[in-house]
Design a protein around this motif. Structure first.
Motif, PDB file in Angstrom:
ATOM      1  N   PRO A 229     -13.025  31.344   9.376  1.00  0.00           N
ATOM      2  CA  PRO A 229     -12.746  31.190  10.813  1.00  0.00           C
ATOM      3  C   PRO A 229     -12.702  29.722  11.222  1.00  0.00           C
ATOM      4  O   PRO A 229     -13.140  28.840  10.475  1.00  0.00           O
ATOM      5  CB  PRO A 229     -13.933  31.921  11.467  1.00  0.00           C
ATOM      6  N   TYR A 363     -10.683  35.212  13.559  1.00  0.00           N
ATOM      7  CA  TYR A 363     -12.003  35.842  13.469  1.00  0.00           C
ATOM      8  C   TYR A 363     -11.982  37.198  12.784  1.00  0.00           C
ATOM      9  O   TYR A 363     -12.892  38.013  12.981  1.00  0.00           O
ATOM     10  CB  TYR A 363     -12.615  35.966  14.872  1.00  0.00           C
ATOM     11  N   ASP A 366     -15.184  38.300  10.797  1.00  0.00           N
ATOM     12  CA  ASP A 366     -16.272  37.438  11.235  1.00  0.00           C
ATOM     13  C   ASP A 366     -17.346  38.292  11.909  1.00  0.00           C
ATOM     14  O   ASP A 366     -17.041  39.186  12.705  1.00  0.00           O
ATOM     15  CB  ASP A 366     -15.754  36.378  12.207  1.00  0.00           C
ATOM     16  N   ARG A 369     -17.937  37.041  16.001  1.00  0.00           N
ATOM     17  CA  ARG A 369     -16.852  37.110  16.983  1.00  0.00           C
ATOM     18  C   ARG A 369     -15.945  38.287  16.658  1.00  0.00           C
ATOM     19  O   ARG A 369     -15.700  38.607  15.488  1.00  0.00           O
ATOM     20  CB  ARG A 369     -16.032  35.820  16.975  1.00  0.00           C
TER      21      ARG A 369
END
Length: 527
Positions: A229, A363, A366, A369
């Motif tokens: 990211p 993202y 991730d 997020r």
């Protein structure tokens, strides 16, 4: 009267000796007539005006006669302003201003200013190499370019700053009274000097897996792709990669310097590229800017990164047609550019480091997020990097976001010096191993090998033997992940490097397992 001087023309990264023949009619005319033959380009044809003014402003008075200049061989196109000095010297010799009968023992290159000053030109190092090969002992070169030519043993380099100074030096040589010593450069000092880098791995918090992958990549010269990211440290890691690369050997430094000399980007004060190049082109670069091109082909970014590192940040942002031209240099280590006039090859054996986000918002996968991208958006984004190009990258590594505790940790991170020591030890083991190949193939033409990533298929079979347990692990990975034959070879090369870092002659199961883990970020990552 006929007078001959010698110069050189650069094609690709090699130079060819050019004979500059000057003849004047002896019949005075109202004004001087200047004819030039031998396929000169516009810059060479314009030299007659520069040469005429430089000779006049250097204090030489020539009668108005017809001057004919031939650049031989006539079937090679001549380009650039480097023929100014040999043309001027040939004219002075034809009119008797030089005491030498010809300049067979001298090679002259340089651009003339209207006041007679000699200016620098690109490509002097290949010219010095060609002069040594042709048995020409003495080189008269612009003072700006003298250091890069002086790294070549077996030639005497005399830096000159003006046409008058060049004439004086040639006349001293005619009476064997040459009191000016040739320029000498100690190449070992340039390569062995303390290397300082602006960035160090001790500044990187966390990312232990990524740092380990970069250490393996540096030790074996492997291509690496970092996926993560925004803000996870991909660019930060890449900028610190040069600080752990092995220093250039002299053969590598000489070839790299030739490319930088031809491209006109060599530091005149340095004379020799002593550090591995680090090139980081913007994603708006064209395919010609990346791979090289032009009517008379010039080296591009991949050749300027030869024996060094090419970093492509946010690789999906590069146009697809630009990325696809990387296939040949990544596979062959050379770029061939064909034009109607000529076809030239430039070395391009570089280490590729690339970085990318996993999706347009950055993202995907991730934990902190939420990704806002739809599957079609992700597919369009990642498809900008084709499967064949990904297949040519040895190591795919995930670079996750750094946790707060790691960012604020007071624990000292391992610096580049410690990592570099392990890389150098691994490279030394590789150098000893590949030295056996050079001894066994002496007398046969073969490219020198400096790292595991450069091994051929035959060499992989010799140096990457696996135990039965390691064979089973590799076979299972090939079947489950659907890896190609190219990926198979690259896994073996990476495992050989991991074993070299550990100092073991055999590739163990843990080495092959770690190398396989570096392929898990292939297309299956987005499945």
């Amino acid at each position: 009267m006929l007078f001959k001087a010698r110069s050189a023309a650069v094609y690709g990264i090699d130079a060819h000796i050019i004979d500059v023949e000057v003849d004047f009619s002896g019949v005075k005319r109202e004004e001087e007539q200047f004819a030039m033959v031998g396929l000169p380009d516009a810059a060479v044809r314009e030299s007659r005006d520069r040469v005429r003014a430089a000779i006049k402003n250097s204090g030489f008075d020539l009668p108005p006669t017809r001057i004919t200049i031939n650049l031989a061989p006539a079937d090679l196109k001549k380009e650039g302003s480097g023929f100014d000095l040999p043309i001027a010297a040939g004219i002075l010799g034809a009119y008797g201003a030089l005491h030498l009968k010809d300049l067979d023992d001298f090679l002259l290159v340089g651009e003339l200013g209207l006041d007679g000053a000699i200016r620098g030109v690109p490509g002097v190092l290949p010219i010095a190499v060609a002069a040594r090969k042709a048995g020409i002992k003495n080189l008269l070169l612009p003072a700006k370019n003298a250091r890069e030519a002086a790294v070549v043993d077996g030639v005497n380099v005399f830096p000159v700053k003006s046409l008058a100074e060049a004439r004086e030096l040639l006349n001293m040589a005619a009476f064997e009274a040459l009191t000016v010593p040739p320029l000498r450069v100690e190449t070992s000092h340039l390569l062995n000097e303390m290397q300082s880098f602006p960035f160090d791995f001790k500044d990187v918090r966390g990312q232990h897996v990524a740092k380990r992958a970069l250490e393996v990549a540096a030790a074996g010269g492997h291509n690496i792709l970092m996926i993560g990211p925004p803000g996870s440290g991909k660019t930060m890691l890449a900028k610190r990669l040069p600080s752990i690369l092995a220093p250039l050997r002299f053969e590598e430094a000489l070839e790299t310097t030739k490319i930088h000399s031809v491209a006109g980007v060599l530091d005149a004060d340095q004379g020799l590229v002593a550090h591995r190049p680090f090139r980081s082109p913007h994603h708006t670069v064209s395919d010609a800017g990346l791979i090289g091109g032009g009517a008379i082909p010039r080296p591009g970014e991949v050749s300027l990164a030869h024996n060094g590192l090419l970093f492509l940040d946010e690789i999906p942002e590069f146009p697809r047609n630009v990325l696809e031209v990387l296939r040949q240099p990544l596979e062959d280590g050379v770029v061939t550019i064909s034009r109607a006039a000529m076809s030239l090859s430039f070395p391009a054996r570089f280490m590729l480091a690339a970085a990318m986000n996993p999706c347009p918002c950055g993202y995907f996968n991730d934990k902190s997020r939420e990704c806002m991208c739809t599957p079609p958006m992700i597919q369009r984004y990642v498809s900008k990097v084709s499967g064949p190009l990904l297949d040519r990258i040895d190591i795919h590594i995930e670079v996750p976001a750094v946790q707060y505790k790691e960012l604020r940790s007071g624990e000292a991170a391992e610096g580049s010096t410690q990592i570099r020591d392990r890389v150098l030890a691994a490279r030394e083991r590789q150098h000893k191993r590949f030295a056996m190949i050079e001894e066994a193939t002496s007398g046969r033409r073969q490219k020198p090998i400096f790292a595991n990533a450069q091994m051929s298929t035959q060499q992989i079979r010799i140096f990457c033997e696996l135990s039965s347990d390691a064979e089973r692990i590799l076979e299972r990975a090939m079947q489950q992940q659907g890896l190609s034959a190219r990926a198979h070879d690259r896994i073996l090369k990476v495992s050989r490097t991991i074993a070299d870092l550990e100092g073991t002659p055999e590739i163990a199961v843990k080495h092959i397992a770690e190398a396989i883990q570096y392929r898990t970020l292939d297309r299956s990552y987005w499945a």
